[in-house]
Design a protein around this motif. Structure first.
Motif, short mmCIF file in Angstrom:
data_model
loop_
_atom_site.label_atom_id
_atom_site.label_comp_id
_atom_site.label_asym_id
_atom_site.label_seq_id
_atom_site.Cartn_x
_atom_site.Cartn_y
_atom_site.Cartn_z
N GLN A 141 -11.77 1.80 -7.83
CA GLN A 141 -11.34 3.35 -7.82
C GLN A 141 -10.97 3.71 -6.54
OE1 GLN A 141 -14.74 5.45 -9.56
NE2 GLN A 141 -13.80 5.15 -11.69
N SER A 142 -11.66 3.15 -5.54
CA SER A 142 -11.34 3.74 -4.28
C SER A 142 -10.02 3.06 -3.83
CB SER A 142 -12.33 3.19 -3.15
OG SER A 142 -13.46 4.27 -2.98
N ALA A 143 -9.85 1.87 -4.10
CA ALA A 143 -8.58 1.06 -3.72
C ALA A 143 -7.35 1.99 -4.70
CB ALA A 143 -8.56 -0.24 -4.27
N ILE A 144 -7.53 2.33 -5.83
CA ILE A 144 -6.53 2.78 -6.71
C ILE A 144 -5.92 4.24 -6.02
CG2 ILE A 144 -5.95 4.00 -8.86
CD1 ILE A 144 -7.60 1.79 -10.12
N ILE A 145 -7.26 4.86 -5.70
CA ILE A 145 -7.04 6.22 -5.03
C ILE A 145 -6.24 6.24 -3.65
CG2 ILE A 145 -8.17 8.26 -4.35
CD1 ILE A 145 -10.38 7.70 -6.33
N ALA A 146 -6.83 5.30 -2.80
CA ALA A 146 -6.34 5.16 -1.77
C ALA A 146 -4.77 4.84 -1.68
CB ALA A 146 -7.25 4.11 -0.91
N ILE A 147 -4.41 3.88 -2.53
CA ILE A 147 -2.84 3.43 -2.55
C ILE A 147 -2.12 4.56 -3.38
CG2 ILE A 147 -1.36 1.75 -3.96
CD1 ILE A 147 -3.76 -0.05 -3.75
#
Lengths: 269, 273
Positions: free
Chosen positions: B68-74
Motif C-alpha cells: 500500500q505504501s509503495a502504491i500510494i508513494a508512486i
C-alpha cells in the motif's frame, strides 16, 4: 494556464479546509470566543503551551550550537573529509522520523541497550529513566533538527571572505579574538536564519514528543491530536491550531526580514 | 593555513566528528537489533538470525502495508511531479507580482505544520467520503509533495535561458513542442529531484496517515507507529531497515539520474563548442 491544475487543487482541497479549521476555533461548539477564554481558565492549556515553547527553545539552542560547529568545520576543511561530513549530514537529514524514534527508544528505554550496559557494568544500580520524560524528547528533537540548523549556516559561511580573518590575524588579533569579533558577527544572519527555521519546525512537532515523551511531555501538536481523535473537541483543537499557525507565520515574517525567503523557495531574484 | 594543526582546531574537528556520530550512529541500531535471534528487542550476542525478516516478508499484514505504501508513494509522487512541473513552468513564464503571491500560496502545504494539514484533510475527507481510501491518501500526499517539486523545478528553470524558448517559438514550434523538446530536457535534474523527494515524503509520511487512514489503508509507517508504541517485537526493527533501505535506494537513483543528465548536458556542450 499551466498553473491552474495545481493551484485549483491546493485552494479547494487544502487552503479552504485549513481556513475552515481556523473558523472552527470560533464556531465550535457555538459561535464566540469561548475556546480562547479557556486559555485563561484552563491551567493545563497554559502548561502545554509553556512546555512546547520551553522544549522548542532548548532544542533550537542545542541544534544551532551543534550545527554551527559542524558547519564551521565543513567550510574550513577541504576534499574528502569535507565530502564525508556533508554526506553524513544529508543521510541524517533524510532518515525517517519514525526510525529515529524507534532507535532512541531501543537505546534509551528502561530495558534498552544503554541501561542494560550501565547495569551490567555496575555503573548504575538500576535502570535510569531516559525516555518518557523531557530529556528523551529533547534528545530526539535535537537529533532531528541538527541537519536543518547546519544547512542555512553552511550557506552563510560559504559566502564569507576568509581573507578578512587573515587580515585580522595579521594585524595581531589572536584566533579567539578574531573569531569572537569578526567571524561570529559575520555569521549572525546564518545563526538567526537557522534558529528561526529550527524553532518554526519544532513548534509543530508531533511524532517525536508523542513517542519519546510517552504521554508525559504533552506538546501542542500531540494535545491537538488527542482532542480530535479521542475526546473529539474540535473547537479547542482548532483554537490551538490557530495559535500554532499564528506563531509559525509571525516567525516566518521575522525571518523574511533577515533574508529573502523567496530565494530559498526558488523564486527568481 | 597555519591554523590547521593547532590544538584548538583539532579540538573543534574532534567535536564535529562526535556531533556527526551522534547524528548517524544511533539510527543504525535497528540493523543489529533486526538480526537478533531472540523474540524481544535485543542485540545479537554471537549468532545472528534472519527470522525477523522472514517474519516480516511472510506476514500478510506487513506485506500489505509495504504494498500500500509503495502504491500510494508512486501515484502521489507521479501526480505531484506532473502538476508541480507544469505549475513551475507556468509561473516562470508569467513571472510577476501576482505569480509571487500564487507561489506563496502554493508553498503553504510545506510551511503549515503537518498536524494542521492532517486536521484539514480529515475534515474535508469525511465530507467527500475519501477517508481511509487509496485516493484520499494519494491526493493528500500529492498536495503535500507538490511544493517540493515546484521548488526543485523552479531552481532548474532559474538557470534556463528564456530566450531559448522564444527562439524555439519564433522558429515555428508550437508551445507544446517547445515544452517537450526544449524546456523539459533542460530541467530534467529538477524534475528528477522533485519526483524522488516527493516519493520519499509519501513513503515515510506518518502524521496525515494517522488521521486519514485506519482499517482498509494501513501504510508501512502507520503499522510501524503501532509497533513502536508496543515496542517489543524485533519485526519492527526489520521494517525500519526496509523503510530506510527504500529511502536510500531512491536517493541513489536520484544521484545517478542527475549525474547522468549532467554528463549528457556537458557532452552536448562539448559537441556544440
Amino acid at each position: 494556464m499551466l498553473v491552474v491544475p495545481l493551484f485549483g487543487l491546493i485552494i479547494v482541497l487544502y487552503a479552504l479546509p485549513v481556513i475552515n479549521i481556523l473558523w472552527l476555533g470560533v464556531s465550535e461548539p457555538e459561535l464566540g470566543i469561548q475556546n480562547y477564554k479557556l486559555l485563561f481558565t484552563k491551567s493545563s492549556l497554559v502548561k502545554i503551551l509553556w512546555t512546547t515553547i520551553r522544549v522548542c527553545l532548548i532544542t533550537t539552542l542545542c541544534s544551532v550550537v551543534i550545527g554551527y560547529l559542524i558547519a564551521y568545520s565543513m567550510v574550513h576543511l577541504v576534499g574528502r573529509e569535507q565530502n564525508w561530513m556533508l554526506t553524513l549530514v544529508l543521510i541524517s537529514f533524510w532518515i525517517s522520523v519514525l526510525v529515529r524514534a524507534f532507535s532512541w527508544l531501543t537505546l534509551l528505554g528502561r530495558n534498552g541497550l544503554l541501561n542494560a550496559a550501565l547495569v551490567s557494568s555496575g555503573l548504575s544500580e538500576e535502570p535510569i529513566n531516559m525516555i518518557r520524560n523531557e530529556f528523551g524528547v529533547l534528545i530526539g528533537m535535537i537529533h532531528y533538527m541538527v541537519p536543518y540548523a547546519v544547512l542555512p549556516l553552511l550557506a552563510n559561511m560559504q559566502g564569507i571572505d576568509h581573507r578578512i580573518m587573515d587580515a585580522s590575524r595579521s594585524l595581531g588579533a589572536g584566533s579567539l579574538q578574531t573569531f569572537l569579533k569578526i567571524y561570529l558577527p559575520l555569521t549572525k544572519p546564518g545563526v538567526i536564519a537557522s534558529s528561526l527555521l529550527v524553532f518554526i519546525i519544532s513548534l509543530g512537532f508531533y511524532v517525536t514528543p508523542a513517542l519519546l515523551g510517552g504521554g508525559r511531555v504533552l506538546m501542542v501538536a500531540e494535545y491537538v491530536s488527542v482532542q480530535i481523535l479521542i475526546t473529539v473537541q474540535w473547537g479547542l483543537a482548532a483554537m490551538l491550531a490557530t495559535l500554532l499557525l499564528s506563531g509559525v507565520f509571525a516567525l516566518l515574517y521575522i525571518m523574511s526580514r533577515f533574508m529573502k525567503i523567496g530565494e530559498i523557495f526558488g523564486a527568481r531574484p | 593555513m597555519k591554523k590547521r594543526n593547532s590544538l584548538g582546531w583539532n579540538f573543534i574537528r574532534g567535536f564535529t566528528w562526535a556531533g556527526l556520530a551522534f547524528l548517524v550512529l544511533p539510527t543504525l541500531i535497528a540493523v543489529p537489533v533486526s538480526l537478533t535471534p531472540k523474540r524481544y528487542l535485543s542485540m545479537p550476542t554471537g549468532e545472528i538470525s534472519m527470522r525477523h525478516y522472514t517474519n516480516l516478508f511472510s506476514s500478510a499484514e506487513w506485506m500489505s502495508s509495504i504494498g500500500q505504501s509503495a502504491i500510494i508513494a508512486i501515484f502521489s509522487s507521479l501526480i505531484a511531479t506532473v502538476l508541480g512541473t507544469l505549475c513551475a513552468i507556468g509561473l516562470w513564464r508569467i513571472s510577476s507580482r501576482v505569480s509571487e503571491v500564487i507561489r506563496g500560496i502554493l508553498l503553504l502545504p510545506l510551511i503549515i505544520p503537518p498536524i494542521i494539514s492532517a486536521m484539514a484533510f480529515y475534515r474535508i475527507w469525511v465530507k467527500l467520503g475519501l477517508l481511509d481510501s487509496y485516493s484520499g491518501m494519494i491526493i493528500a500526499h500529492a498536495i503535500l509533495a507538490a511544493p517540493i517539486v515546484l521548488i526543485t523545478v523552479s531552481a532548474s528553470l532559474a538557470n534556463f535561458d528564456l530566450r531559448l524558448e522564444q527562439a524555439s517559438c519564433n522558429l515555428g514550434a508550437s508551445i507544446g513542442t517547445t515544452l517537450r523538446r526544449v524546456v523539459l530536457p533542460s530541467i530534467k535534474p529538477g524534475i528528477w529531484a522533485g519526483a524522488i523527494f516527493a516519493f520519499i515524503l509519501s513513503w515515510d509520511e506518518i502524521v496525515v496517515a494517522l488521521f486519514i487512514a485506519k482499517f482498509r489503508i494501513m501504510t508501512l509507517p502507520r503499522r510501524m507507529w503501532d509497533g513502536i508504541r508496543e515496542n517489543t517485537d524485533p519485526t519492527v526493527a526489520a521494517s525500519a531497515v526496509v523503510l530506510v533501505l527504500v529511502t536510500i535506494s531512491a536517493l541513489t537513483i536520484y544521484t545517478i539520474m542527475t549525474k547522468h543528465v549532467r554528463m549528457q548536458g556537458s557532452l552536448v556542450q562539448e559537441e556544440n563548442s
